[in-house]
Design an enzyme around this catalytic site. Structure first.
Site, short mmCIF file in Angstrom:
data_model
loop_
_atom_site.label_atom_id
_atom_site.label_comp_id
_atom_site.label_asym_id
_atom_site.label_seq_id
_atom_site.Cartn_x
_atom_site.Cartn_y
_atom_site.Cartn_z
N ALA A 9 0.86 -1.19 0.00
CA ALA A 9 0.00 0.00 0.00
C ALA A 9 0.89 1.23 0.00
O ALA A 9 2.08 1.15 0.29
CB ALA A 9 -0.89 0.02 1.24
N THR A 10 0.28 2.38 -0.32
CA THR A 10 0.95 3.66 -0.13
C THR A 10 -0.02 4.62 0.52
O THR A 10 -1.12 4.84 0.01
CB THR A 10 1.44 4.26 -1.47
OG1 THR A 10 2.26 3.30 -2.13
CG2 THR A 10 2.25 5.52 -1.23
N VAL A 11 0.37 5.17 1.66
CA VAL A 11 -0.47 6.08 2.43
C VAL A 11 0.39 7.29 2.83
O VAL A 11 1.52 7.11 3.27
CB VAL A 11 -1.01 5.38 3.69
CG1 VAL A 11 -1.77 6.35 4.57
CG2 VAL A 11 -1.90 4.20 3.32
N GLU A 25 -3.91 5.07 -1.72
CA GLU A 25 -4.42 4.43 -2.94
C GLU A 25 -5.36 3.29 -2.53
O GLU A 25 -5.48 2.97 -1.35
CB GLU A 25 -3.26 3.99 -3.85
CG GLU A 25 -2.10 3.30 -3.17
CD GLU A 25 -2.48 1.97 -2.60
OE1 GLU A 25 -3.03 1.14 -3.34
OE2 GLU A 25 -2.21 1.74 -1.42
N SER A 177 0.58 -0.96 -5.29
CA SER A 177 -0.24 0.24 -5.11
C SER A 177 -0.91 0.61 -6.43
O SER A 177 -0.34 0.43 -7.50
CB SER A 177 0.63 1.41 -4.65
OG SER A 177 1.29 1.10 -3.44
#
Length: 201
Positions: A9-11, A25, A177
């Site tokens: 993931a990308t946060v 995302e 992502s």
């Protein structure tokens, strides 16, 4: 601890002059398999505090629900809004209590009290304050963009632009992502959400 087996993931979280932007995302993948392309990883915890998570979907959802309930009880007891650092500490205690069977999630907590505040939490509950942050498998790419372009007291529009650009950059290089970006804006007037579609993600 096998935290490297957490789903990708990308946060990101960015503070600006009147609040914070939390963005994530929407893809959930395990290894080479994309499990879902429409998962929400940004959550409003109270009117003035939000959270964005990377990791196991069940763990992040359970953690946020638990903290949301505790924050409501705390507000009823004290008759005032729960501050962002109190929300971060609540999450930290829950995560640390579970350290032998950890919640496999990394969290960015952001909100506004007297000023905008951002905290990053790892799966064991460490609380790290910052002006901007990124977690997940695409964090390195996102931080590269934010390190170069973040400025204190940015406008909401500039901060949102930077958050989206940081996640787009991560999506280009991180296969785990993609599939759109959820943005949660938390300001003095409350919170609002929007979704930005991404073509060919």
């Amino acid at each position: 601890m096998a935290f490297e087996f957490m789903p990708g993931a990308t946060v990101v979280g960015i503070s600006y002059n009147n609040g914070v932007i939390l963005a994530a995302e929407k893809r959930v993948s395990f290894g080479n398999f994309v499990v879902n392309k429409n998962i929400k990883k940004t959550f409003s915890v109270t009117d003035h505090v939000g959270a964005a998570c990377a990791g196991m979907v069940a763990d992040m959802q359970v953690l946020v629900r638990q903290v949301e309930a505790l924050a409501k009880i705390r507000k009823l007891e004290t008759r005032r809004d729960v501050a962002p650092n109190s929300i971060a500490k609540l999450m930290s205690v829950i995560m640390f209590e579970r350290r032998y069977f950890p919640l496999l999630t990394q969290v960015i907590v952001g909100g506004i009290n007297t000023k905008p505040e951002i905290y990053t939490l790892d799966p064991l509950g460490s609380v790290l304050p910052d002006d901007y942050a990124a977690v997940g498998t695409g964090a390195e790419m996102a931080l590269g963009i934010m390190d170069a372009e973040f400025k204190p007291n940015m406008t909401e529009e500039k901060a949102k632009e930077l958050a989206v650009r940081a996640i787009r950059s991560a999506i280009q290089r991180d296969a785990a992502s993609g599939d759109g970006i959820d943005v949660l804006v938390v300001s003095r007037t409350g919170h609002r959400e929007e979704t930005i579609p991404i073509r060919n993600a």
